[in-house]
Design an enzyme around this catalytic site. Structure first.
Site, short mmCIF file in Angstrom:
data_model
loop_
_atom_site.label_atom_id
_atom_site.label_comp_id
_atom_site.label_asym_id
_atom_site.label_seq_id
_atom_site.Cartn_x
_atom_site.Cartn_y
_atom_site.Cartn_z
N GLU A 264 0.88 -1.17 0.00
CA GLU A 264 0.00 0.00 0.00
C GLU A 264 0.91 1.21 0.00
O GLU A 264 1.67 1.41 0.95
CB GLU A 264 -0.88 0.00 1.25
CG GLU A 264 -2.02 -0.98 1.21
CD GLU A 264 -2.95 -0.74 0.06
OE1 GLU A 264 -3.00 0.39 -0.46
OE2 GLU A 264 -3.62 -1.71 -0.34
N CYS A 301 -1.74 8.83 3.67
CA CYS A 301 -1.67 8.31 2.30
C CYS A 301 -2.90 8.76 1.52
O CYS A 301 -2.90 8.75 0.29
CB CYS A 301 -1.59 6.80 2.31
SG CYS A 301 -2.89 6.04 3.29
P1 NAP Z 1 8.96 4.32 3.67
O1 NAP Z 1 10.13 5.22 3.77
O2 NAP Z 1 8.71 3.68 2.36
O3 NAP Z 1 9.21 3.20 4.80
C1 NAP Z 1 8.31 2.13 5.06
C2 NAP Z 1 9.11 0.92 5.54
O4 NAP Z 1 9.78 0.32 4.43
C3 NAP Z 1 10.20 1.23 6.54
O5 NAP Z 1 10.29 0.15 7.44
C4 NAP Z 1 11.44 1.32 5.70
O6 NAP Z 1 12.53 1.02 6.51
C5 NAP Z 1 11.18 0.26 4.63
N1 NAP Z 1 11.82 0.53 3.35
C6 NAP Z 1 11.64 1.65 2.60
N2 NAP Z 1 12.35 1.55 1.46
C7 NAP Z 1 12.97 0.34 1.50
C8 NAP Z 1 13.84 -0.34 0.60
N3 NAP Z 1 14.23 0.21 -0.55
N4 NAP Z 1 14.29 -1.55 0.94
C9 NAP Z 1 13.92 -2.11 2.13
N5 NAP Z 1 13.10 -1.52 3.01
C10 NAP Z 1 12.63 -0.31 2.70
O7 NAP Z 1 7.60 5.05 4.07
P2 NAP Z 1 7.32 5.95 5.37
O8 NAP Z 1 8.07 7.22 5.28
O9 NAP Z 1 7.49 5.15 6.59
O10 NAP Z 1 5.77 6.29 5.26
C11 NAP Z 1 5.25 7.35 4.53
C12 NAP Z 1 4.71 6.86 3.19
O11 NAP Z 1 3.79 5.81 3.42
C13 NAP Z 1 3.93 7.91 2.40
O12 NAP Z 1 4.28 7.82 1.05
C14 NAP Z 1 2.47 7.51 2.61
O13 NAP Z 1 1.61 7.94 1.59
C15 NAP Z 1 2.61 6.02 2.65
N6 NAP Z 1 1.48 5.38 3.35
C16 NAP Z 1 0.60 4.60 2.64
C17 NAP Z 1 -0.49 4.03 3.27
C18 NAP Z 1 -1.48 3.19 2.50
O14 NAP Z 1 -2.29 2.54 3.15
N7 NAP Z 1 -1.47 3.17 1.20
C19 NAP Z 1 -0.69 4.24 4.65
C20 NAP Z 1 0.21 5.02 5.34
C21 NAP Z 1 1.30 5.59 4.67
P3 NAP Z 1 14.05 1.42 6.21
O15 NAP Z 1 14.03 2.86 5.85
O16 NAP Z 1 14.73 1.09 7.48
O17 NAP Z 1 14.49 0.54 5.11
#
Ligand code: NAP
Length: 523
Positions: A264, A301
């Site tokens: 998501e 999101c």
């Molecule tokens: P994020 O930076 O993508 O991180 C989410 C998780 O994934 C973290 O544990 C991060 O940990 C890991 N991760 C990210 N990139 C990775 C990679 N290349 N390889 C391995 N692990 C990876 O997102 P966030 O900043 O926490 O959250 C904000 C985003 O979430 C916004 O874009 C928002 O729109 C979206 N969101 C979507 C929903 C939905 O239901 N669609 C709900 C809430 C939020 P590490 O950085 O330690 O790797």
């Protein structure tokens, strides 16, 4: 409550040999609590224990699984104010919001407990044998959903409870009978530790095998990549950015045995405003839209990042005033602040984009301005980067020449979680917008705003790529459970070899599709 900085691996609190990282208080900038990054060893231990635990969990009935989930919800509540205070100090989301999110989280865990206990989620189908059928007899076929094995869960920074360690992915994967390994979020590791304690207590209370749940701390991508590559993993639940989700989808697809990733991701959630409707309710729409954009400092999101309308300078002024009047909030962490600054710069770099209420946003500030930008639709249609999410309190007004151009903008959009339409005063346009928008989004909203996701069976949270990796699934609501299961059919199997859900007597009393008819009756 003292934070140890450890990871919870199959019943043990371990201090791994990886690098040290810290969490930050977004309000004060203070770094506190030291955590140790997990290594390949903890990844292996957690997943192999998960695989062993699955052999035990497969034999349990749904009531036992529901008992574990109910115990988890109780134990989260038993953490009391310490959980709220710890999470607030790591996220700056505030006690009121976090209290509400905790209630939503325990509510959804208990809802999955009930779903597991009732057992109907397995979608049992029975087609009895037709030995006399010509030209060929039909065998007896019985099909149902079953658990798949260890599931890895990644939560997002902006929902530390509802899309975190104990969020919907974990609850639905466990409800289907799968062990779960959560990758802790580097922005709120202390919160992750406390939530893992709730799982520990619930597992001990209910006698589940230790491998049913693990939580591995990490401050970078390595642990997540190791988890997704591990041969014992059967599926991934991810909530976060498009970049992160796509990276994990690619990793999972490149495995020797690819596995599904239910990601998501971010979304711009367009809002379409019909010209007559807008003229009649300009100020109300500006108040509602700006409220939705700025809610939670825009860190949802479902935040509306685009508003599409026919040229209306009075509306632009109303939006500017409403955005300026909205209070500034705190961003979750420096990474999100840097991404927001870069996102605003990226939009401004496009010729034709105007930041209507441009304001100072210092490199070290955690309280961003509420930004409203404007672009002519002709430019928007030529610049793919303008339909990408800018995570934070920012929205782009797309000014169209006429209704035909509004429809062109709608057709041009990529997949989104939601699409909102305010056009009751423009019924022909409204009907056409719905027909286009329903092809692009998971949830069509009439005369409302996308923030606020009701948790109920009729909810759809997930849309076409890039908002989700699997548009046919939802990460919120009862049907989230089927993501972590697969159908198995039994042909001509004797009763003694069948799962209870498929027995002639229907001992679980569940609704089943028998020879094409839905019934609870035994055969
Ligand atoms: P994020 O930076 O993508 O991180 C989410 C998780 O994934 C973290 O544990 C991060 O940990 C890991 N991760 C990210 N990139 C990775 C990679 N290349 N390889 C391995 N692990 C990876 O997102 P966030 O900043 O926490 O959250 C904000 C985003 O979430 C916004 O874009 C928002 O729109 C979206 N969101 C979507 C929903 C939905 O239901 N669609 C709900 C809430 C939020 P590490 O950085 O330690 O790797």
């Amino acid at each position: 409550m003292k934070i140890t900085g450890r990871s919870f691996v199959a019943g043990q609190w371990l201090e791994p040999a990886g690098d040290v990282f810290q969490s930050f208080n977004p309000r004060t900038g203070e770094a506190f609590n030291h955590f140790r990054e997990c290594t390949e060893r903890e990844v292996d231990d957690a997943l192999l224990a998960g695989k062993r635990a699955w052999q035990h969990m497969r034999g349990l009935d749904g009531v036992a699984i529901g008992g574990l989930l109910d115990a988890v919800a109780d134990e989260i509540e038993a953490l009391g104010d310490a959980l709220l205070d710890t999470c607030d100090s790591e996220t700056g989301l505030g006690r009121v919001r976090l209290q509400g999110e905790r209630g939503r989280t325990t509510g959804q865990i208990r809802a999955f407990a009930e779903i597991a206990g009732r057992g109907e989620w397995v979608q049992a189908s029975i087609d009895t044998a037709l030995p006399e059928r010509q030209p060929l007899p039909r065998p007896d076929l019985r099909r149902m959903l079953q658990s798949i094995g260890p599931v890895v869960v990644f939560g997002a920074s902006n929902f530390p409870f509802a899309f975190g360690v104990a969020g919907g992915d974990t609850a639905s994967a466990l409800a289907a009978g799968n062990p779960v390994v959560v990758k802790g979020h580097p922005a709120h590791p202390a919160t992750c530790e406390l939530l893992a304690r709730a799982f520990q207590a619930a597992i001990e209370r209910t006698g589940f095998p230790a491998g049913a749940f693990s939580m591995l701390q990490s401050g970078g991508h390595d642990v997540g990549e190791l988890l997704v590559r591990h041969p014992a993993v059967e599926a991934v639940g991810f909530t976060g950015s498009q970049r992160g989700g796509r990276a994990l989808m690619d990793l999972a697809a490149a495995r020797q045995r690819p596995i599904p990733v239910f990601a998501e991701m971010g979304s711009v959630n367009p809002v379409f405003l019909g010209p007559r409707t807008l003229a009649a309710t300009r100020d109300t729409i500006a108040a509602g839209l700006s409220g939705s954009v700025c809610l939670g400092t825009g860190q949802f999101c479902t935040s509306p990042g685009l508003a599409v309308f026919v040229e209306d300078r009075a509306f632009e002024s109303a939006m500017r005033a409403a955005m300026d009047a909205a209070p500034r909030g705190y961003l979750l962490n420096p990474g999100i602040r840097d991404a927001l600054r870069a996102g605003l710069r990226r939009l401004q770099a496009v010729a034709g984009v105007e930041w209507l209420n441009e304001a100072e946003f210092a490199a070290d500030s955690m309280t961003p301005p509420n930004a409203v930008l404007r672009v002519p639709a002709s430019v928007f249609l030529e610049e793919p980067g303008l339909s990408e999410e800018v995570f934070g309190p920012a929205t782009l007004l797309v000014a169209c020449e006429d209704e035909a151009q509004m429809l062109a903008v709608a057709r041009h959009l990529d997949g989104n979680l939601t699409g909102s339409i305010h056009a009751t005063g423009d019924p022909d346009l409204e009907a056409e917008l719905v027909r286009i928008v329903e092809q692009k989004v998971g949830r069509v909203i009439c005369n409302g705003y996308p923030t606020g996701v009701e948790v109920c069976p009729a909810q759809q949270h997930g849309g076409p790529y890039p908002s989700s990796s699997a548009a046919w699934s939802t990460s919120v609501g009862a049907d989230a459970i089927v993501r972590f299961a697969r159908f198995v059919a039994y042909q001509d199997a004797p009763q003694r070899l069948l799962p209870a859900a498929l027995h002639d007597a229907n001992p679980l009393g569940i609704i089943r599709r028998v020879n094409g008819e839905w019934t609870r009756e035994p055969l």
